[in-house]
Design an enzyme around this catalytic site. Structure first.
Site, PDB file in Angstrom:
ATOM      1  N   LYS A  17      53.978 -16.515 -48.822  1.00  0.00           N
ATOM      2  CA  LYS A  17      55.032 -17.220 -49.572  1.00  0.00           C
ATOM      3  C   LYS A  17      55.841 -18.119 -48.635  1.00  0.00           C
ATOM      4  CE  LYS A  17      57.057 -13.419 -51.009  1.00  0.00           C
ATOM      5  NZ  LYS A  17      56.227 -12.414 -50.284  1.00  0.00           N
ATOM      6  N   ARG A  92      63.236 -11.030 -57.438  1.00  0.00           N
ATOM      7  CA  ARG A  92      62.403  -9.896 -57.066  1.00  0.00           C
ATOM      8  C   ARG A  92      62.528  -8.740 -58.047  1.00  0.00           C
ATOM      9  NH1 ARG A  92      61.672 -10.845 -51.275  1.00  0.00           N
ATOM     10  NH2 ARG A  92      60.313  -9.248 -50.441  1.00  0.00           N
ATOM     11  N   ARG A 131      51.709 -10.753 -37.687  1.00  0.00           N
ATOM     12  CA  ARG A 131      52.668 -11.862 -37.796  1.00  0.00           C
ATOM     13  C   ARG A 131      53.658 -11.929 -36.631  1.00  0.00           C
ATOM     14  NH1 ARG A 131      56.099 -12.390 -43.068  1.00  0.00           N
ATOM     15  NH2 ARG A 131      56.481 -10.200 -42.670  1.00  0.00           N
ATOM     16  N   ARG A 164      59.010  -8.989 -36.773  1.00  0.00           N
ATOM     17  CA  ARG A 164      60.041  -8.467 -37.664  1.00  0.00           C
ATOM     18  C   ARG A 164      60.065  -6.945 -37.640  1.00  0.00           C
ATOM     19  NH1 ARG A 164      59.575 -11.748 -43.250  1.00  0.00           N
ATOM     20  NH2 ARG A 164      59.766  -9.644 -44.070  1.00  0.00           N
ATOM     21  N   ARG A 175      57.302  -1.426 -48.496  1.00  0.00           N
ATOM     22  CA  ARG A 175      57.489  -2.759 -49.093  1.00  0.00           C
ATOM     23  C   ARG A 175      56.425  -3.031 -50.151  1.00  0.00           C
ATOM     24  NH1 ARG A 175      57.150  -6.214 -43.963  1.00  0.00           N
ATOM     25  NH2 ARG A 175      57.317  -8.030 -45.330  1.00  0.00           N
TER      26      ARG A 175
HETATM   27  P1  AP5 Z   1      54.187 -15.264 -44.616  1.00  0.00           P
HETATM   28  O1  AP5 Z   1      54.123 -16.693 -45.048  1.00  0.00           O
HETATM   29  O2  AP5 Z   1      55.257 -14.858 -43.680  1.00  0.00           O
HETATM   30  O3  AP5 Z   1      54.145 -14.299 -45.897  1.00  0.00           O
HETATM   31  P2  AP5 Z   1      55.289 -13.896 -46.909  1.00  0.00           P
HETATM   32  O4  AP5 Z   1      54.662 -13.744 -48.246  1.00  0.00           O
HETATM   33  O5  AP5 Z   1      56.451 -14.838 -46.793  1.00  0.00           O
HETATM   34  O6  AP5 Z   1      55.611 -12.468 -46.341  1.00  0.00           O
HETATM   35  P3  AP5 Z   1      57.017 -11.746 -46.121  1.00  0.00           P
HETATM   36  O7  AP5 Z   1      56.694 -10.518 -45.332  1.00  0.00           O
HETATM   37  O8  AP5 Z   1      58.026 -12.662 -45.529  1.00  0.00           O
HETATM   38  O9  AP5 Z   1      57.387 -11.404 -47.566  1.00  0.00           O
HETATM   39  P4  AP5 Z   1      58.424 -10.412 -48.033  1.00  0.00           P
HETATM   40  O10 AP5 Z   1      58.528 -10.812 -49.453  1.00  0.00           O
HETATM   41  O11 AP5 Z   1      58.104  -8.981 -47.774  1.00  0.00           O
HETATM   42  O12 AP5 Z   1      59.685 -10.685 -47.076  1.00  0.00           O
HETATM   43  P5  AP5 Z   1      61.110 -11.326 -47.314  1.00  0.00           P
HETATM   44  O13 AP5 Z   1      61.541 -11.939 -46.057  1.00  0.00           O
HETATM   45  O14 AP5 Z   1      61.151 -12.110 -48.566  1.00  0.00           O
HETATM   46  O15 AP5 Z   1      52.748 -14.914 -44.007  1.00  0.00           O
HETATM   47  C1  AP5 Z   1      52.475 -13.616 -43.469  1.00  0.00           C
HETATM   48  C2  AP5 Z   1      51.466 -13.763 -42.293  1.00  0.00           C
HETATM   49  O16 AP5 Z   1      50.218 -14.251 -42.801  1.00  0.00           O
HETATM   50  C3  AP5 Z   1      51.898 -14.766 -41.219  1.00  0.00           C
HETATM   51  O17 AP5 Z   1      51.483 -14.292 -39.987  1.00  0.00           O
HETATM   52  C4  AP5 Z   1      51.145 -16.069 -41.595  1.00  0.00           C
HETATM   53  O18 AP5 Z   1      50.892 -16.876 -40.481  1.00  0.00           O
HETATM   54  C5  AP5 Z   1      49.867 -15.497 -42.196  1.00  0.00           C
HETATM   55  N1  AP5 Z   1      49.327 -16.311 -43.279  1.00  0.00           N
HETATM   56  C6  AP5 Z   1      50.029 -16.931 -44.272  1.00  0.00           C
HETATM   57  N2  AP5 Z   1      49.192 -17.558 -45.123  1.00  0.00           N
HETATM   58  C7  AP5 Z   1      47.928 -17.299 -44.665  1.00  0.00           C
HETATM   59  C8  AP5 Z   1      46.632 -17.684 -45.132  1.00  0.00           C
HETATM   60  N3  AP5 Z   1      46.454 -18.400 -46.242  1.00  0.00           N
HETATM   61  N4  AP5 Z   1      45.558 -17.232 -44.432  1.00  0.00           N
HETATM   62  C9  AP5 Z   1      45.728 -16.475 -43.315  1.00  0.00           C
HETATM   63  N5  AP5 Z   1      46.935 -16.102 -42.811  1.00  0.00           N
HETATM   64  C10 AP5 Z   1      48.019 -16.513 -43.490  1.00  0.00           C
HETATM   65  O19 AP5 Z   1      62.011 -10.013 -47.608  1.00  0.00           O
HETATM   66  C11 AP5 Z   1      62.286  -9.080 -46.602  1.00  0.00           C
HETATM   67  C12 AP5 Z   1      63.231  -8.028 -47.154  1.00  0.00           C
HETATM   68  O20 AP5 Z   1      64.490  -8.645 -47.522  1.00  0.00           O
HETATM   69  C13 AP5 Z   1      62.781  -7.302 -48.425  1.00  0.00           C
HETATM   70  O21 AP5 Z   1      61.908  -6.228 -48.139  1.00  0.00           O
HETATM   71  C14 AP5 Z   1      64.133  -6.854 -49.007  1.00  0.00           C
HETATM   72  O22 AP5 Z   1      64.619  -5.745 -48.351  1.00  0.00           O
HETATM   73  C15 AP5 Z   1      65.041  -8.033 -48.693  1.00  0.00           C
HETATM   74  N6  AP5 Z   1      65.055  -9.050 -49.767  1.00  0.00           N
HETATM   75  C16 AP5 Z   1      64.633 -10.339 -49.676  1.00  0.00           C
HETATM   76  N7  AP5 Z   1      64.780 -10.969 -50.848  1.00  0.00           N
HETATM   77  C17 AP5 Z   1      65.296 -10.053 -51.709  1.00  0.00           C
HETATM   78  C18 AP5 Z   1      65.634 -10.116 -53.092  1.00  0.00           C
HETATM   79  N8  AP5 Z   1      65.468 -11.240 -53.817  1.00  0.00           N
HETATM   80  N9  AP5 Z   1      66.125  -8.997 -53.670  1.00  0.00           N
HETATM   81  C19 AP5 Z   1      66.310  -7.854 -52.958  1.00  0.00           C
HETATM   82  N10 AP5 Z   1      66.000  -7.733 -51.641  1.00  0.00           N
HETATM   83  C20 AP5 Z   1      65.486  -8.832 -51.023  1.00  0.00           C
END
Ligand code: AP5
Length: 226
Positions: A17, A92, A131, A164, A175
């Site tokens: 994402k 979410r 990552r 992270r 998660r």
């Molecule tokens: P990446 O692009 O980083 O993936 P992502 O989907 O963004 O993964 P996240 O881990 O950031 O998602 P998340 O939803 O758990 O975290 P968030 O920060 O939102 O890619 C991942 C890896 O794959 C990278 O190494 C990349 O290079 C590689 N990659 C990407 N695309 C690829 C491809 N096509 N092929 C191969 N490799 C690829 O949330 C973190 C925490 O914050 C949550 O757990 C929660 O506690 C809190 N939080 C955030 N938002 C909310 C909300 N709205 N409500 C409540 N709590 C929240």
């Protein structure tokens, strides 16, 4: 190119994402609104929100809807959000989605475009555990799929790459479970409104990017908004 609305990128942790949202936001010159990045910034700055969010994020759970909605509403009131934005990791929960509908309506943005990234679980695990992120510009690398030219250093700005805290195996497991329980129901929510676009995000970064851009062009063509 104009977006003039919200693009919502849904999908499990590690689906890509952030990688795609950043690119699409750059392409349309609109803000990339990652609630995860906003919370990590609050933690780094030591704010009250950051102090509350840190232990919740480290164990892989969700921060409360109330705190998230207050943070998002505040961000949307900033002037750079007037031409649309890309949401990454938000909404979410069903509660966040319903509240976002009302906010978008009141800001005159109408219906969002919603893309849902599907990736098999074995690939998600490899993406999360491999990552590394730039501490300066947030650019994401992966030691298996997209390694930096020099280990531990960002290609673009020479910043140090960091891992992270919530990419530890126990937090990743939680998660993924939380995603299934609380976030996956959003696909039905948006599908019932006729807004959901499915993307096979198990493909390469370039292929996924092409697919998302094709969706944006098609939807904009249908609505004549570009
Ligand atoms: P990446 O692009 O980083 O993936 P992502 O989907 O963004 O993964 P996240 O881990 O950031 O998602 P998340 O939803 O758990 O975290 P968030 O920060 O939102 O890619 C991942 C890896 O794959 C990278 O190494 C990349 O290079 C590689 N990659 C990407 N695309 C690829 C491809 N096509 N092929 C191969 N490799 C690829 O949330 C973190 C925490 O914050 C949550 O757990 C929660 O506690 C809190 N939080 C955030 N938002 C909310 C909300 N709205 N409500 C409540 N709590 C929240």
């Amino acid at each position: 190119m104009a977006l003039n609305r919200a693009l919502i990128v849904l999908g499990p942790p590690g689906a890509g994402k952030g990688t795609q949202s950043r690119r699409i936001a750059q392409l349309y010159n609109v803000p990339h609104l990652s609630t995860g990045d906003m919370l990590r910034d609050a933690i780094n700055r030591g704010t009250e929100l950051g102090k509350i969010a840190q232990p919740i994020m480290e164990r892989g759970d969700l921060v409360s809807d109330e705190l998230i909605m207050a943070m998002v509403e505040q961000r949307l009131s900033e002037p750079d959000c007037s031409k649309g934005f890309v949401f990454d990791g938000f909404p979410r929960t069903l509660k966040q989605a319903a509240q976002l509908d009302a906010i978008l309506e009141s800001h005159g943005f109408g219906k969002p475009i919603v893309v849902d990234f599907a990736v098999p679980e074995d690939k998600l695990l490899k993406r999360l555990t491999g990552r590394w992120m730039c501490s300066v510009d947030g650019e994401t690398y992966n030691i298996y799929e997209k390694p930096p030219k020099v280990a531990g250093i960002c290609d673009a700005d020479g910043g140090t790459l960091i891992q992270r805290a919530d990419d530890r195996p126990e937090a990743v497991k939680e998660r993924l479970a939380v995603y299934e329980r609380k976030t996956k129901p959003l696909t039905d929510y948006y599908e019932s409104k006729g807004l959901l676009e499915r993307v096979d995000a198990g493909k390469s970064v370039e292929e996924v990017n092409r697919e998302v851009r094709a969706i944006l062009n098609r939807v904009d063509g249908q609505h004549g908004r570009v």
